[in-house]
Design a protein around this motif. Sequence first.
Motif, PDB file in Angstrom:
ATOM      1  N   TYR A 114       1.391 -30.348 -45.435  1.00 55.01           N
ATOM      2  CA  TYR A 114       1.350 -29.106 -44.663  1.00 55.01           C
ATOM      3  C   TYR A 114      -0.090 -28.672 -44.414  1.00 55.01           C
ATOM      4  O   TYR A 114      -0.451 -28.224 -43.333  1.00 55.01           O
ATOM      5  CB  TYR A 114       2.049 -27.978 -45.429  1.00 55.01           C
ATOM      6  N   THR A 115      -0.904 -28.793 -45.439  1.00 56.59           N
ATOM      7  CA  THR A 115      -2.285 -28.333 -45.364  1.00 56.59           C
ATOM      8  C   THR A 115      -3.081 -28.986 -46.484  1.00 56.59           C
ATOM      9  O   THR A 115      -2.499 -29.487 -47.451  1.00 56.59           O
ATOM     10  CB  THR A 115      -2.367 -26.798 -45.489  1.00 56.59           C
ATOM     11  N   LEU A 116      -4.382 -28.994 -46.351  1.00 54.88           N
ATOM     12  CA  LEU A 116      -5.269 -29.519 -47.389  1.00 54.88           C
ATOM     13  C   LEU A 116      -6.347 -28.487 -47.681  1.00 54.88           C
ATOM     14  O   LEU A 116      -7.088 -28.086 -46.783  1.00 54.88           O
ATOM     15  CB  LEU A 116      -5.915 -30.839 -46.951  1.00 54.88           C
ATOM     16  N   VAL A 117      -6.388 -28.037 -48.924  1.00 53.62           N
ATOM     17  CA  VAL A 117      -7.415 -27.108 -49.383  1.00 53.62           C
ATOM     18  C   VAL A 117      -8.175 -27.786 -50.511  1.00 53.62           C
ATOM     19  O   VAL A 117      -7.574 -28.403 -51.391  1.00 53.62           O
ATOM     20  CB  VAL A 117      -6.787 -25.789 -49.873  1.00 53.62           C
ATOM     21  N   ARG A 118      -9.507 -27.678 -50.492  1.00 51.91           N
ATOM     22  CA  ARG A 118     -10.329 -28.350 -51.510  1.00 51.91           C
ATOM     23  C   ARG A 118     -11.019 -27.325 -52.407  1.00 51.91           C
ATOM     24  O   ARG A 118     -11.558 -26.332 -51.929  1.00 51.91           O
ATOM     25  CB  ARG A 118     -11.388 -29.239 -50.850  1.00 51.91           C
ATOM     26  N   LEU A 119     -10.994 -27.623 -53.698  1.00 48.13           N
ATOM     27  CA  LEU A 119     -11.706 -26.824 -54.692  1.00 48.13           C
ATOM     28  C   LEU A 119     -13.051 -27.479 -54.968  1.00 48.13           C
ATOM     29  O   LEU A 119     -13.111 -28.628 -55.415  1.00 48.13           O
ATOM     30  CB  LEU A 119     -10.888 -26.725 -55.984  1.00 48.13           C
TER      31      LEU A 119
END
Length: 230
Positions: A114-119
């Motif tokens: 759905y989405t990619l978020v990076r820490l």
Amino acid sequence: DEAEAYHAIQLFLQHIDRTQNDSFVHANLGPADTRAGRLILRATEELACAIPNITLKYDPAVTPDDYLQLAARVALKTAKPSFANHPMEKADFGTEDYAIASCYNGFPIGGGGYTLVRLRLSHLAKKTDSPEVFLNELLPMAVGQMAAVIGERIRFLVEETPFFESSFLVKEGFIHRGLFSGMFGVVGLAEAVNHLLGAVEEKDRFGRGEAANQLGLTIIETLDRLVKGC
């Protein structure tokens, strides 16, 4: 014959490159050696097209050395294929029915992200010099915030956009919403570890020092537990 097949593969790869201008267009080869796979690698080396990206699923028990060496030679010239640890991926998914996209992201066939978020661990680590504070306070806070962002993005895509009701990919059975997931990315592990330990000498830094490697492993294990608990 093989010459005609090679020409068809060349035309197909050129067609993809000229009509699909997205870096997430991806193909998988292996782990078995095939004539088609060798022709694709040969054409990739000759054409040097940016798209599609390619990953070779590598299994030392299945993939012949000369096939791996061919893929490595092509990668040195064209920056593809990338290489996936097929036994590890197969164990994680519980099936061989998976695909790698964008070099390293694994999905069930018919699924996606759905989405990619990076820490950015390196950025987060600058808020403290204490590994304990980082592990017990900062990581849980950051994971919670990222999970909230991922959840809201998924809600918007599913509830407020018509994609999963209108896309031909869904209607024709190519993708299934139940196989999609949110993607939680991590970057900057080495920098975070070196900062938290004050590691300056090469022998003490991540990848070299035992304490640094152990802290890196602890950070990943903590992230794994926190993300799965969201």
